[in-house]
Motif scaffolding. Sequence first.
Motif, mmCIF file in Angstrom:
data_model
loop_
_atom_site.group_PDB
_atom_site.id
_atom_site.type_symbol
_atom_site.label_atom_id
_atom_site.label_comp_id
_atom_site.label_asym_id
_atom_site.label_seq_id
_atom_site.Cartn_x
_atom_site.Cartn_y
_atom_site.Cartn_z
ATOM 1 N N ASN A 193 -30.631 -9.466 -35.165
ATOM 2 C CA ASN A 193 -29.837 -9.076 -34.126
ATOM 3 C C ASN A 193 -30.235 -7.678 -33.574
ATOM 4 O O ASN A 193 -29.567 -7.270 -32.678
ATOM 5 C CB ASN A 193 -28.471 -8.898 -34.820
ATOM 6 N N LEU A 194 -31.113 -6.882 -34.199
ATOM 7 C CA LEU A 194 -31.342 -5.558 -33.760
ATOM 8 C C LEU A 194 -32.398 -5.478 -32.495
ATOM 9 O O LEU A 194 -33.283 -6.568 -32.533
ATOM 10 C CB LEU A 194 -32.097 -4.618 -34.887
ATOM 11 N N PRO A 195 -32.411 -4.722 -31.540
ATOM 12 C CA PRO A 195 -33.347 -4.571 -30.499
ATOM 13 C C PRO A 195 -34.634 -4.486 -31.215
ATOM 14 O O PRO A 195 -35.082 -3.749 -31.994
ATOM 15 C CB PRO A 195 -33.079 -3.317 -29.766
ATOM 16 N N LEU A 196 -35.630 -5.371 -30.484
ATOM 17 C CA LEU A 196 -37.238 -5.563 -30.854
ATOM 18 C C LEU A 196 -37.704 -3.870 -30.877
ATOM 19 O O LEU A 196 -38.646 -3.423 -31.726
ATOM 20 C CB LEU A 196 -38.125 -6.253 -30.143
ATOM 21 N N ASP A 197 -37.057 -3.040 -29.921
ATOM 22 C CA ASP A 197 -37.774 -1.819 -29.822
ATOM 23 C C ASP A 197 -37.456 -0.856 -30.949
ATOM 24 O O ASP A 197 -37.871 0.256 -30.745
ATOM 25 C CB ASP A 197 -37.772 -1.323 -28.465
ATOM 26 N N ALA A 198 -36.416 -1.153 -31.760
ATOM 27 C CA ALA A 198 -36.188 -0.660 -32.999
ATOM 28 C C ALA A 198 -36.591 -0.828 -34.435
ATOM 29 O O ALA A 198 -36.445 -0.372 -35.309
ATOM 30 C CB ALA A 198 -34.657 -0.532 -33.109
ATOM 31 N N LEU A 199 -37.676 -2.020 -34.267
ATOM 32 C CA LEU A 199 -38.162 -2.482 -35.791
ATOM 33 C C LEU A 199 -39.415 -2.086 -35.758
ATOM 34 O O LEU A 199 -40.245 -1.872 -34.838
ATOM 35 C CB LEU A 199 -38.072 -3.978 -35.531
ATOM 36 N N LEU A 200 -39.729 -1.825 -37.068
ATOM 37 C CA LEU A 200 -41.041 -1.775 -37.566
ATOM 38 C C LEU A 200 -41.463 -2.436 -38.770
ATOM 39 O O LEU A 200 -40.515 -2.807 -39.539
ATOM 40 C CB LEU A 200 -41.024 -0.045 -38.200
ATOM 41 N N LEU A 201 -42.650 -2.659 -39.067
ATOM 42 C CA LEU A 201 -43.252 -3.602 -40.205
ATOM 43 C C LEU A 201 -43.631 -2.666 -41.143
ATOM 44 O O LEU A 201 -44.420 -1.626 -40.840
ATOM 45 C CB LEU A 201 -44.077 -4.536 -39.754
ATOM 46 N N GLU A 202 -43.375 -3.066 -42.396
ATOM 47 C CA GLU A 202 -43.788 -2.215 -43.644
ATOM 48 C C GLU A 202 -44.097 -3.134 -44.745
ATOM 49 O O GLU A 202 -43.215 -4.297 -44.909
ATOM 50 C CB GLU A 202 -42.784 -1.023 -43.833
ATOM 51 N N TYR A 215 -43.301 -9.960 -58.701
ATOM 52 C CA TYR A 215 -43.979 -9.383 -60.177
ATOM 53 C C TYR A 215 -45.267 -9.117 -59.910
ATOM 54 O O TYR A 215 -46.042 -8.757 -61.028
ATOM 55 C CB TYR A 215 -43.530 -10.237 -61.273
ATOM 56 N N GLN A 216 -45.999 -9.130 -58.858
ATOM 57 C CA GLN A 216 -47.362 -8.663 -58.629
ATOM 58 C C GLN A 216 -47.561 -7.336 -57.861
ATOM 59 O O GLN A 216 -46.504 -6.998 -57.131
ATOM 60 C CB GLN A 216 -48.299 -9.736 -57.926
ATOM 61 N N ARG A 217 -48.402 -6.778 -57.885
ATOM 62 C CA ARG A 217 -48.540 -5.524 -57.023
ATOM 63 C C ARG A 217 -48.641 -6.028 -55.686
ATOM 64 O O ARG A 217 -49.000 -6.817 -54.928
ATOM 65 C CB ARG A 217 -50.127 -5.038 -57.301
ATOM 66 N N ASN A 218 -47.867 -5.211 -54.927
ATOM 67 C CA ASN A 218 -47.664 -5.242 -53.325
ATOM 68 C C ASN A 218 -48.799 -4.857 -52.493
ATOM 69 O O ASN A 218 -49.306 -3.801 -53.065
ATOM 70 C CB ASN A 218 -46.198 -4.771 -52.816
ATOM 71 N N SER A 219 -49.228 -5.251 -51.438
ATOM 72 C CA SER A 219 -50.443 -5.014 -50.772
ATOM 73 C C SER A 219 -50.251 -5.081 -49.208
ATOM 74 O O SER A 219 -49.599 -5.787 -48.874
ATOM 75 C CB SER A 219 -51.840 -5.525 -51.382
ATOM 76 N N PRO A 220 -50.899 -3.901 -48.426
ATOM 77 C CA PRO A 220 -50.899 -4.016 -47.109
ATOM 78 C C PRO A 220 -51.246 -5.309 -46.529
ATOM 79 O O PRO A 220 -50.924 -5.587 -45.325
ATOM 80 C CB PRO A 220 -51.618 -2.911 -46.585
ATOM 81 N N GLU A 221 -52.188 -5.864 -47.313
ATOM 82 C CA GLU A 221 -52.977 -7.289 -47.045
ATOM 83 C C GLU A 221 -51.567 -8.384 -46.666
ATOM 84 O O GLU A 221 -52.109 -9.365 -46.083
ATOM 85 C CB GLU A 221 -53.715 -7.802 -47.773
ATOM 86 N N TYR A 222 -50.382 -8.083 -47.307
ATOM 87 C CA TYR A 222 -49.527 -9.091 -47.102
ATOM 88 C C TYR A 222 -48.493 -8.996 -46.009
ATOM 89 O O TYR A 222 -47.502 -9.710 -45.739
ATOM 90 C CB TYR A 222 -48.526 -9.216 -48.400
ATOM 91 N N LEU A 223 -48.586 -7.888 -45.106
ATOM 92 C CA LEU A 223 -47.948 -7.523 -44.152
ATOM 93 C C LEU A 223 -47.693 -8.803 -43.200
ATOM 94 O O LEU A 223 -46.507 -8.998 -42.651
ATOM 95 C CB LEU A 223 -48.637 -6.335 -43.231
ATOM 96 N N PRO A 224 -48.683 -9.524 -42.786
ATOM 97 C CA PRO A 224 -48.408 -10.910 -41.920
ATOM 98 C C PRO A 224 -47.190 -11.583 -42.274
ATOM 99 O O PRO A 224 -46.475 -12.253 -41.654
ATOM 100 C CB PRO A 224 -49.829 -11.437 -42.011
ATOM 101 N N GLU A 225 -47.033 -11.504 -43.441
ATOM 102 C CA GLU A 225 -45.973 -12.317 -44.327
ATOM 103 C C GLU A 225 -44.544 -11.948 -43.596
ATOM 104 O O GLU A 225 -43.580 -12.789 -43.457
ATOM 105 C CB GLU A 225 -45.752 -12.438 -45.604
ATOM 106 N N VAL A 226 -44.476 -10.531 -43.417
ATOM 107 C CA VAL A 226 -43.263 -10.089 -43.021
ATOM 108 C C VAL A 226 -43.232 -10.588 -41.396
ATOM 109 O O VAL A 226 -41.892 -10.741 -40.932
ATOM 110 C CB VAL A 226 -42.993 -8.550 -42.991
#
Length: 261
Positions: A193-202, A215-226
Amino acid sequence: MTDFIVDSHCHLDMPDFDKDRQEVVQKARSVGVRGFVIPGTTARRWNKMLKIARAAHDIWPALGLHPYYCDTHTETELEQLEEKISKEHPIAIGEIGLDLFLPQLDEKKQRFYLEAQLDLARKYDLPVILHIRKANDPVLQLLRQHPVRGGICHAFSGSLQQAHKFIDQGFCLGFGGMLTFERSRKLRDLARNLPLDALLLETDAPDMSGEKHRYQRNSPEYLPEVLDVLETLRDESRAQIACQTTLNLQQLFGLQIPGFH
Ligand SMILES: [Zn+2]
């Protein structure tokens, strides 16, 4: 074709990545992650972060004192922060904030370092990266007393009304691995519901792993899953979401993101 996305919050300097940092960054790039923001945590880690960022064209450091470590911060480190800011020109002051979820963290100390760093952000006209847990209203109140030009509410969790109050003060809201859990209904509603111009991926790597990497190490390589989840939640196309969230980060920090026009 891969997406063109940016990880607005990943702790690449953490020892978790000491063995394979270069590989992790390469893997992330190969799945479309074309920029990385490393937020600061403690003064003794700043030099390592700066070194990692200096060696790459797509990694940017923010410098700051994280509320988790408020017991170890000193007032001398605040002076050192100011020196570093004027010398190193970080893209933001962060990660700073207020965590009222963990009872062992001294609220008074947290507030002291948050207020001091908000004042530095104002003095140097820098955005801030905020860590907020169970403290949206108190932080909004502090921002009224210590206004800054905006920034990021990282791993935002709060009401739609609180989200809009932050947006009105120039903030974007970061969404990460928590969104990949089906049970995160409230968070998913917000991201829808938030405006797209207020969203960021992390990612907040190495922490906050998503459903597939629990339970595993998170990694920036998983960002596409967001991005996968946002695509299912929102009306815009995957390409539009990728492009706008990248643009949001670029504008917020005045960055040059290589290859992004
Ligand atoms: Zn963080």
